[in-house]
Design an enzyme around this catalytic site. Sequence first.
Site, PDB file in Angstrom:
ATOM      1  N   HIS A   1      -6.802   5.278  30.556  1.00  0.00           N
ATOM      2  CA  HIS A   1      -7.121   4.204  29.617  1.00  0.00           C
ATOM      3  C   HIS A   1      -6.652   2.885  30.224  1.00  0.00           C
ATOM      4  O   HIS A   1      -5.531   2.816  30.740  1.00  0.00           O
ATOM      5  CB  HIS A   1      -6.428   4.458  28.275  1.00  0.00           C
ATOM      6  CG  HIS A   1      -6.846   3.459  27.241  1.00  0.00           C
ATOM      7  ND1 HIS A   1      -8.048   3.530  26.586  1.00  0.00           N
ATOM      8  CD2 HIS A   1      -6.230   2.333  26.794  1.00  0.00           C
ATOM      9  CE1 HIS A   1      -8.164   2.500  25.758  1.00  0.00           C
ATOM     10  NE2 HIS A   1      -7.078   1.760  25.864  1.00  0.00           N
TER      11      HIS A   1
ATOM     12  N   ASN B   1      -7.092  11.822  30.889  1.00  0.00           N
ATOM     13  CA  ASN B   1      -7.892  10.610  30.697  1.00  0.00           C
ATOM     14  C   ASN B   1      -7.151   9.410  31.257  1.00  0.00           C
ATOM     15  O   ASN B   1      -5.919   9.387  31.282  1.00  0.00           O
ATOM     16  CB  ASN B   1      -8.129  10.378  29.198  1.00  0.00           C
ATOM     17  CG  ASN B   1      -8.954   9.127  28.925  1.00  0.00           C
ATOM     18  OD1 ASN B   1      -9.971   8.868  29.588  1.00  0.00           O
ATOM     19  ND2 ASN B   1      -8.535   8.321  27.946  1.00  0.00           N
TER      20      ASN B   1
ATOM     21  N   GLU C   1      -6.046   1.307  38.872  1.00  0.00           N
ATOM     22  CA  GLU C   1      -6.741   2.598  38.733  1.00  0.00           C
ATOM     23  C   GLU C   1      -6.999   3.236  40.090  1.00  0.00           C
ATOM     24  O   GLU C   1      -6.769   4.436  40.293  1.00  0.00           O
ATOM     25  CB  GLU C   1      -8.053   2.393  37.963  1.00  0.00           C
ATOM     26  CG  GLU C   1      -7.801   1.982  36.522  1.00  0.00           C
ATOM     27  CD  GLU C   1      -9.056   1.811  35.697  1.00  0.00           C
ATOM     28  OE1 GLU C   1      -8.966   1.977  34.483  1.00  0.00           O
ATOM     29  OE2 GLU C   1     -10.120   1.489  36.261  1.00  0.00           O
TER      30      GLU C   1
ATOM     31  N   ASP D   1      -7.241   8.435  22.635  1.00  0.00           N
ATOM     32  CA  ASP D   1      -6.117   7.755  23.301  1.00  0.00           C
ATOM     33  C   ASP D   1      -4.748   8.117  22.735  1.00  0.00           C
ATOM     34  O   ASP D   1      -3.847   7.272  22.705  1.00  0.00           O
ATOM     35  CB  ASP D   1      -6.295   6.220  23.229  1.00  0.00           C
ATOM     36  CG  ASP D   1      -7.634   5.786  23.778  1.00  0.00           C
ATOM     37  OD1 ASP D   1      -8.090   6.388  24.762  1.00  0.00           O
ATOM     38  OD2 ASP D   1      -8.231   4.852  23.209  1.00  0.00           O
TER      39      ASP D   1
ATOM     40  N   LEU E   1     -16.737   8.103  27.371  1.00  0.00           N
ATOM     41  CA  LEU E   1     -16.549   7.414  26.095  1.00  0.00           C
ATOM     42  C   LEU E   1     -16.762   8.273  24.857  1.00  0.00           C
ATOM     43  O   LEU E   1     -16.627   7.787  23.740  1.00  0.00           O
ATOM     44  CB  LEU E   1     -17.462   6.179  26.054  1.00  0.00           C
ATOM     45  CG  LEU E   1     -17.206   5.205  27.216  1.00  0.00           C
ATOM     46  CD1 LEU E   1     -18.106   3.991  27.107  1.00  0.00           C
ATOM     47  CD2 LEU E   1     -15.739   4.799  27.296  1.00  0.00           C
TER      48      LEU E   1
ATOM     49  N   ASN F   1     -14.037   5.027  39.193  1.00  0.00           N
ATOM     50  CA  ASN F   1     -12.927   5.988  39.222  1.00  0.00           C
ATOM     51  C   ASN F   1     -13.388   7.354  39.715  1.00  0.00           C
ATOM     52  O   ASN F   1     -12.695   8.004  40.503  1.00  0.00           O
ATOM     53  CB  ASN F   1     -12.281   6.108  37.836  1.00  0.00           C
ATOM     54  CG  ASN F   1     -11.338   4.962  37.554  1.00  0.00           C
ATOM     55  OD1 ASN F   1     -10.205   4.942  38.018  1.00  0.00           O
ATOM     56  ND2 ASN F   1     -11.822   3.965  36.814  1.00  0.00           N
TER      57      ASN F   1
ATOM     58  N   LEU G   1     -15.546  11.446  22.366  1.00  0.00           N
ATOM     59  CA  LEU G   1     -14.379  12.268  22.055  1.00  0.00           C
ATOM     60  C   LEU G   1     -14.631  13.659  22.648  1.00  0.00           C
ATOM     61  O   LEU G   1     -15.737  14.186  22.534  1.00  0.00           O
ATOM     62  CB  LEU G   1     -14.268  12.363  20.529  1.00  0.00           C
ATOM     63  CG  LEU G   1     -12.913  12.542  19.876  1.00  0.00           C
ATOM     64  CD1 LEU G   1     -11.900  11.514  20.356  1.00  0.00           C
ATOM     65  CD2 LEU G   1     -13.060  12.476  18.369  1.00  0.00           C
TER      66      LEU G   1
HETATM   67  C1  GAR Z   1     -12.119   2.232  33.474  1.00  0.00           C
HETATM   68  O1  GAR Z   1     -11.481   0.990  33.494  1.00  0.00           O
HETATM   69  C2  GAR Z   1     -11.396   3.174  32.534  1.00  0.00           C
HETATM   70  O2  GAR Z   1     -10.018   2.960  32.499  1.00  0.00           O
HETATM   71  C3  GAR Z   1     -12.034   2.817  31.229  1.00  0.00           C
HETATM   72  O3  GAR Z   1     -13.382   2.625  31.501  1.00  0.00           O
HETATM   73  C4  GAR Z   1     -13.498   2.109  32.838  1.00  0.00           C
HETATM   74  C5  GAR Z   1     -14.532   2.937  33.564  1.00  0.00           C
HETATM   75  O4  GAR Z   1     -14.803   2.377  34.819  1.00  0.00           O
HETATM   76  N1  GAR Z   1     -11.841   3.861  30.239  1.00  0.00           N
HETATM   77  C6  GAR Z   1     -11.740   3.612  28.942  1.00  0.00           C
HETATM   78  O5  GAR Z   1     -11.811   2.488  28.480  1.00  0.00           O
HETATM   79  C7  GAR Z   1     -11.494   4.835  28.075  1.00  0.00           C
HETATM   80  N2  GAR Z   1     -11.083   4.467  26.751  1.00  0.00           N
HETATM   81  P1  GAR Z   1     -15.577   3.245  35.895  1.00  0.00           P
HETATM   82  O6  GAR Z   1     -16.798   3.862  35.210  1.00  0.00           O
HETATM   83  O7  GAR Z   1     -15.981   2.249  36.949  1.00  0.00           O
HETATM   84  O8  GAR Z   1     -14.645   4.283  36.415  1.00  0.00           O
END
Ligand code: GAR
Length: 199
Positions: free
Chosen positions: A107, A105, A177, A148, A88, A17, A90
């Site tokens: 999720h 954020n 995403e 969240d 990850l 992301n 808070l």
């Molecule tokens: C993503 O899918 C994001 O939505 C999730 O972690 C992944 C990170 O992927 N976020 C959470 O679960 C937050 N609670 P990335 O490091 O490849 O972007």
Amino acid sequence: MPKTKRLAILASGNGTNAQQISEYFSNRSDVVVDIIIYNKRDAYVAVRAQKLGIESRYFSRRDFMESDVVLDLLKARGIDYVILAGFLLLVPDNILEAFPQRVLNIHPALLPKFGGKGMYGHHVHEAVVANHETETGITIHVVDNRYDCGTTIFQARCKVASTDTPDDVAANIHLLEKEYFPKVIDAYIFDKPMPIQQS
Ligand code: GAR
């Protein structure tokens, strides 16, 4: 000319992301991804940042939670928005207070379903499959001091087939995403209409 909006991306892991957001804004003069900040020393997002030519900095959990070093850096660099992209921890109160309504954020589920502490990344997709959900999706929300729970600004959905594995769900979520997170950030910053999901 209005001032360029400066983004700081906070990440903990792979960084897909973070990369997609950085690429989306790379040819824009009104928004810049100024820095990528990560809290796991071996996070692959640091490699992505280097390839993108974006500065990145590591800070420990303690740096975030028990000091002002991260806040001071954000202020010194003139950051306008803080974007959590697979981050990850808070977000500590000092950062939330300095950036009211300016921390977003993503999720990987349709909150309030499958949110809260421990619900991140693949754990979410495993829970979605175990619960026999027929749809899931992404939620982009303003961050407050709970996991969240802040105001939702955007959701997009995808079907979950009865034969889907957590990896299948993850692949579909990553597509959502990629398609929407950068556009939603853009819309939020400039108070433009949110994208509408083409299903
Ligand atoms: C993503 O899918 C994001 O939505 C999730 O972690 C992944 C990170 O992927 N976020 C959470 O679960 C937050 N609670 P990335 O490091 O490849 O972007």
